[in-house]
Design a protein around this motif. Structure first.
Motif, PDB file in Angstrom:
ATOM      1  N   ASN A   1     -22.574 -68.351   4.317  1.00 19.23           N
ATOM      2  CA  ASN A   1     -21.880 -69.641   4.238  1.00 19.23           C
ATOM      3  C   ASN A   1     -20.358 -69.476   4.169  1.00 19.23           C
ATOM      4  O   ASN A   1     -19.719 -69.790   3.168  1.00 19.23           O
TER       5      ASN A   1
ATOM      6  N   LYS B   1     -25.083 -64.946   7.612  1.00 22.63           N
ATOM      7  CA  LYS B   1     -25.803 -66.222   7.642  1.00 22.63           C
ATOM      8  C   LYS B   1     -24.832 -67.393   7.580  1.00 22.63           C
ATOM      9  O   LYS B   1     -23.991 -67.479   6.679  1.00 22.63           O
ATOM     10  N   ASN B   2     -24.952 -68.272   8.546  1.00 17.11           N
ATOM     11  CA  ASN B   2     -24.146 -69.491   8.613  1.00 17.11           C
ATOM     12  C   ASN B   2     -22.648 -69.187   8.640  1.00 17.11           C
ATOM     13  O   ASN B   2     -21.891 -69.564   7.741  1.00 17.11           O
TER      14      ASN B   2
ATOM     15  N   PRO C   1     -20.388 -70.144  11.426  1.00 17.50           N
ATOM     16  CA  PRO C   1     -20.369 -70.839  12.723  1.00 17.50           C
ATOM     17  C   PRO C   1     -19.176 -70.519  13.607  1.00 17.50           C
ATOM     18  O   PRO C   1     -19.255 -70.722  14.822  1.00 17.50           O
TER      19      PRO C   1
ATOM     20  N   SER D   1     -28.138 -65.130  11.405  1.00 10.83           N
ATOM     21  CA  SER D   1     -28.904 -66.370  11.342  1.00 10.83           C
ATOM     22  C   SER D   1     -27.944 -67.525  11.112  1.00 10.83           C
ATOM     23  O   SER D   1     -26.895 -67.369  10.471  1.00 10.83           O
ATOM     24  N   SER D   2     -28.295 -68.671  11.681  1.00  5.73           N
ATOM     25  CA  SER D   2     -27.388 -69.804  11.618  1.00  5.73           C
ATOM     26  C   SER D   2     -28.162 -71.093  11.825  1.00  5.73           C
ATOM     27  O   SER D   2     -29.249 -71.106  12.416  1.00  5.73           O
ATOM     28  N   GLU D   3     -27.608 -72.181  11.351  1.00  2.67           N
ATOM     29  CA  GLU D   3     -28.204 -73.492  11.551  1.00  2.67           C
ATOM     30  C   GLU D   3     -27.841 -74.078  12.903  1.00  2.67           C
ATOM     31  O   GLU D   3     -28.325 -75.139  13.268  1.00  2.67           O
TER      32      GLU D   3
ATOM     33  N   PRO E   1     -24.559 -69.840  18.017  1.00  2.00           N
ATOM     34  CA  PRO E   1     -23.215 -69.282  17.854  1.00  2.00           C
ATOM     35  C   PRO E   1     -22.362 -69.476  19.097  1.00  2.00           C
ATOM     36  O   PRO E   1     -22.882 -69.708  20.197  1.00  2.00           O
TER      37      PRO E   1
ATOM     38  N   TRP F   1     -31.594 -68.811  15.265  1.00  2.00           N
ATOM     39  CA  TRP F   1     -30.975 -70.130  15.158  1.00  2.00           C
ATOM     40  C   TRP F   1     -31.894 -71.105  15.890  1.00  2.00           C
ATOM     41  O   TRP F   1     -32.876 -70.666  16.491  1.00  2.00           O
TER      42      TRP F   1
END
Length: 227
Positions: free
Chosen positions: A40, A63-64, A66, A85-87, A90, A106
Motif C-alpha cells: 500500500n 502489493k498495491n 499502482p 499483486s494489485s487491485e 499495472p 490483479w
C-alpha cells in the motif's frame, strides 16, 4: 525522498515490511536485509534495493503499488524472486537486475514465470502494453505483455532474444514469433493464428479459444483451452 522510519518494521532474519509509504522514491540501504514486503504505497514510482544482501536471492512482495515504474535490484546477486499483486492492472514496469522467478495477480490475471533450467536468469524484466512490446524487447530478458490492444493493432511480433509472456490480451489476431527464447500465451481470446521461425521454440498456449492455425518451426508446443 521520504524516510521509511514511520512505515517500516524489520525482523532478525533479514526481513522488512514497509506499509503505507507515502513518497515516490524508496531506497532500502540496509545490507542485512534480503526479504522485503512493500504494501500500500500509492505514490511509489521507484524502488531501489541495490544494497540488499548480495549473497542471498532477494525476495520482494509488492502489493498495491499502482504507480510503480522501476525496480533496481542488487548487482551480482542470485536471481530475485518477485511477487506482484494489485487491485488494478499495472502500468509499465521495468525491473533492472537478475530475476529467476516472478508472479503476478490483479483483476483477470494470475501468472507465474520462472527461468528455464537450461537458461541464465533474466537480466531484466519489463511489464508493458501491446503498443510498447517492441521497444521493451530490445532491453528485457523477459517481456510480460498485458491489456487490450488498440483497434489498429491486430498482430504482434515477438522478436529479439528474450522470453515472452502474453496474458489477458484481446484484439490481437496473429503472432509472428522470431525470438530465440520461450513464449507463453494465456487468455488471448482473439488469437487465430501464429507463425514461428524458431525451430527450438518452447511454446505454451492457454485459453486461446479461436486459435485455428499454428505454422513454422518449434520444438515443443503445449495447448490447453480450459482453466
Amino acid at each position: 525522498m521520504a524516510s521509511t522510519q514511520h512505515y517500516s518494521e524489520t525482523d532478525s532474519i533479514g526481513g522488512c515490511t514497509v506499509h503505507g509509504f507515502e513518497g515516490s522514491e524508496l531506497t532500502i540501504s540496509d545490507g542485512n536485509l534480503y526479504a522485503l514486503d512493500i504494501v500500500n504505497a500509492p505514490n511509489l514510482t521507484t524502488l531501489n534495493v541495490a544494497r540488499l544482501q548480495v549473497d542471498k536471492a532477494p525476495h520482494l512482495l509488492l502489493k498495491n503499488l499502482p504507480k510503480l515504474q522501476r525496480i533496481i535490484l542488487p548487482a551480482n546477486h542470485p536471481g530475485a524472486v518477485i511477487h506482484l499483486s494489485s487491485e488494478e492492472a499495472p502500468g509499465e514496469l521495468h525491473i533492472g537486475g537478475s530475476v529467476c522467478e516472478i508472479d503476478g495477480a490483479w483483476p483477470g490475471v494470475q501468472f507465474r514465470q520462472e527461468v528455464s533450467s537450461h537458461r541464465k536468469n533474466w537480466e531484466s524484466v519489463t511489464i508493458c502494453s501491446t503498443t510498447d512490446a517492441a521497444k521493451a524487447s530490445k532491453t528485457a530478458g523477459l517481456v510480460i505483455v498485458t491489456g487490450a490492444a488498440p483497434t489498429e493493432l491486430d498482430h504482434l511480433c515477438l522478436d529479439e532474444h528474450c522470453d515472452w509472456l502474453l496474458t489477458d490480451i484481446d484484439g490481437v489476431n496473429h503472432l509472428q514469433i522470431t525470438t530465440t527464447g520461450s513464449v507463453a500465451v494465456d487468455q488471448m481470446p482473439s488469437l487465430r493464428s501464429l507463425f514461428s521461425t524458431n525451430h527450438q521454440l518452447q511454446l505454451s498456449l492457454t485459453r486461446t479459444p479461436r486459435l485455428r492455425r499454428i505454422a513454422g518451426g518449434g520444438e515443443l508446443v503445449s495447448i490447453r483451452q480450459s482453466d
